[in-house]
Scaffold this motif. Structure first.
Motif, PDB file in Angstrom:
ATOM      1  N   SER A  55       0.870  -1.184   0.000  1.00 31.76           N
ATOM      2  CA  SER A  55       0.000   0.000   0.000  1.00 31.76           C
ATOM      3  C   SER A  55       0.903   1.228   0.000  1.00 31.76           C
ATOM      4  CB  SER A  55      -0.923   0.000   1.207  1.00 31.76           C
ATOM      5  OG  SER A  55      -0.211   0.240   2.396  1.00 31.76           O
ATOM      6  N   GLU A  56       0.427   2.258  -0.623  1.00 31.68           N
ATOM      7  CA  GLU A  56       1.177   3.509  -0.651  1.00 31.68           C
ATOM      8  C   GLU A  56       1.176   4.137   0.741  1.00 31.68           C
ATOM      9  OE1 GLU A  56       2.862   4.360  -3.343  1.00 31.68           O
ATOM     10  OE2 GLU A  56       2.046   2.583  -4.314  1.00 31.68           O
ATOM     11  N   GLY A  57       2.121   5.030   0.958  1.00 35.84           N
ATOM     12  CA  GLY A  57       2.134   5.763   2.217  1.00 35.84           C
ATOM     13  C   GLY A  57       0.909   6.655   2.326  1.00 35.84           C
ATOM     14  N   VAL A  58       0.377   6.747   3.540  1.00 35.81           N
ATOM     15  CA  VAL A  58      -0.823   7.534   3.792  1.00 35.81           C
ATOM     16  C   VAL A  58      -0.598   8.390   5.034  1.00 35.81           C
ATOM     17  CG1 VAL A  58      -3.264   7.371   4.459  1.00 35.81           C
ATOM     18  CG2 VAL A  58      -2.323   5.759   2.804  1.00 35.81           C
ATOM     19  N   GLN A  59      -1.006   9.657   4.955  1.00 28.19           N
ATOM     20  CA  GLN A  59      -0.982  10.524   6.131  1.00 28.19           C
ATOM     21  C   GLN A  59      -2.061  10.030   7.089  1.00 28.19           C
ATOM     22  OE1 GLN A  59       1.227  13.129   6.727  1.00 28.19           O
ATOM     23  NE2 GLN A  59       0.360  13.042   8.779  1.00 28.19           N
ATOM     24  N   ARG A  60      -1.694   9.699   8.319  1.00 26.25           N
ATOM     25  CA  ARG A  60      -2.634   9.158   9.294  1.00 26.25           C
ATOM     26  C   ARG A  60      -3.160  10.274  10.196  1.00 26.25           C
ATOM     27  NH1 ARG A  60      -3.754   4.344   6.923  1.00 26.25           N
ATOM     28  NH2 ARG A  60      -1.804   3.359   6.313  1.00 26.25           N
ATOM     29  N   GLU A  61      -4.377  10.099  10.692  1.00 24.49           N
ATOM     30  CA  GLU A  61      -5.004  11.129  11.522  1.00 24.49           C
ATOM     31  C   GLU A  61      -4.242  11.382  12.822  1.00 24.49           C
ATOM     32  OE1 GLU A  61      -8.568   9.009  13.918  1.00 24.49           O
ATOM     33  OE2 GLU A  61      -8.892   9.148  11.762  1.00 24.49           O
ATOM     34  N   TRP A  62      -3.431  10.415  13.266  1.00 29.30           N
ATOM     35  CA  TRP A  62      -2.680  10.594  14.506  1.00 29.30           C
ATOM     36  C   TRP A  62      -1.366  11.362  14.288  1.00 29.30           C
ATOM     37  CZ3 TRP A  62       1.895   8.007  13.810  1.00 29.30           C
ATOM     38  CH2 TRP A  62       1.889   6.914  12.935  1.00 29.30           C
ATOM     39  N   GLY A  63      -1.098  11.781  13.022  1.00 26.23           N
ATOM     40  CA  GLY A  63       0.063  12.622  12.750  1.00 26.23           C
ATOM     41  C   GLY A  63       1.201  11.934  12.038  1.00 26.23           C
ATOM     42  N   GLY A  64       1.164  10.637  11.922  1.00 26.32           N
ATOM     43  CA  GLY A  64       2.231   9.912  11.245  1.00 26.32           C
ATOM     44  C   GLY A  64       1.921   9.678   9.778  1.00 26.32           C
ATOM     45  N   TYR A  65       2.845   9.021   9.107  1.00 24.61           N
ATOM     46  CA  TYR A  65       2.723   8.679   7.686  1.00 24.61           C
ATOM     47  C   TYR A  65       3.184   7.241   7.557  1.00 24.61           C
ATOM     48  CZ  TYR A  65       3.489   9.067   2.616  1.00 24.61           C
ATOM     49  OH  TYR A  65       3.451   8.890   1.256  1.00 24.61           O
ATOM     50  N   THR A  66       2.302   6.353   7.091  1.00 20.55           N
ATOM     51  CA  THR A  66       2.639   4.933   7.052  1.00 20.55           C
ATOM     52  C   THR A  66       2.123   4.267   5.790  1.00 20.55           C
ATOM     53  OG1 THR A  66       0.631   4.079   8.110  1.00 20.55           O
ATOM     54  CG2 THR A  66       2.389   4.820   9.582  1.00 20.55           C
ATOM     55  N   GLY A  67       2.751   3.155   5.444  1.00 23.98           N
ATOM     56  CA  GLY A  67       2.298   2.266   4.380  1.00 23.98           C
ATOM     57  C   GLY A  67       2.650   0.846   4.782  1.00 23.98           C
ATOM     58  N   TYR A  68       2.150  -0.119   4.025  1.00 24.63           N
ATOM     59  CA  TYR A  68       2.352  -1.527   4.365  1.00 24.63           C
ATOM     60  C   TYR A  68       2.795  -2.330   3.165  1.00 24.63           C
ATOM     61  CZ  TYR A  68      -0.150  -0.783   8.745  1.00 24.63           C
ATOM     62  OH  TYR A  68      -0.524  -0.350   9.994  1.00 24.63           O
ATOM     63  N   PHE A  69       3.546  -3.408   3.444  1.00 26.00           N
ATOM     64  CA  PHE A  69       3.809  -4.427   2.435  1.00 26.00           C
ATOM     65  C   PHE A  69       3.728  -5.787   3.102  1.00 26.00           C
ATOM     66  CE2 PHE A  69       8.149  -3.526   3.984  1.00 26.00           C
ATOM     67  CZ  PHE A  69       8.693  -4.797   4.135  1.00 26.00           C
TER      68      PHE A  69
END
Length: 145
Positions: free
Chosen positions: A102-116
């Motif tokens: 998955s592409e990186g996504v700005q998260r509501e808690w303030g971080g930026y994450t993606g998954y593989f």
């Protein structure tokens, strides 16, 4: 009991596929490798990630519940110092043959994450976590990814 995790052990279907993914694809260096049973990596100063052939795992631990559709109920996280590094690590994972990236996504808690997902479907979160706990787990800045 001291508060620490020493080993994270994942039961894998195909140890050779895991070796190709982690060593040849992602460029990790094994600490120990028995091609018929286990592949181990230093994952932190006092932490080892152990990829154990599922048959050997089940012989010692018991039957696993990794059957059926859905996501394996665990995630592993690789935190980075900068937001842009999330996208770079996800690209490296894709190039190594990772599935379901998955592409990186700005998260509501303030971080930026993606998954593989690795060859066995274990989800790796790649995270830029600017909060205090996220900073707690980072290596020195010289080790950027």
């Amino acid at each position: 009991m001291q508060q620490r995790v020493s080993f994270i052990t994942l039961a894998v279907r195909d140890l050779a596929a895991s070796h190709r993914f982690y060593v040849e694809g992602l460029g990790w260096t094994p600490e120990f490798h028995d091609p018929t049973e286990v592949l181990m990596f230093r994952a932190g100063p006092q932490t080892v990630l152990s990829l154990w052939d599922r048959a050997h795992f089940e012989a010692e631990v018991g039957a696993s519940a990794q059957t059926g559709p859905g996501v394996v109920p665990i995630t592993l996280s690789h935190n980075v110092h900068e937001r842009s590094q999330v996208d770079a690590v996800l690209a490296d994972a894709r190039a190594a043959g990772a599935t379901e990236v998955s592409e990186g996504v700005q998260r509501e808690w303030g971080g930026y994450t993606g998954y593989f997902a690795d060859p066995d479907g274990f989800r790796w979160e790649v995270a830029f976590n600017p909060g205090p706990v996220g900073q707690l787990v980072l290596p020195p800045v010289s080790d950027t990814t």
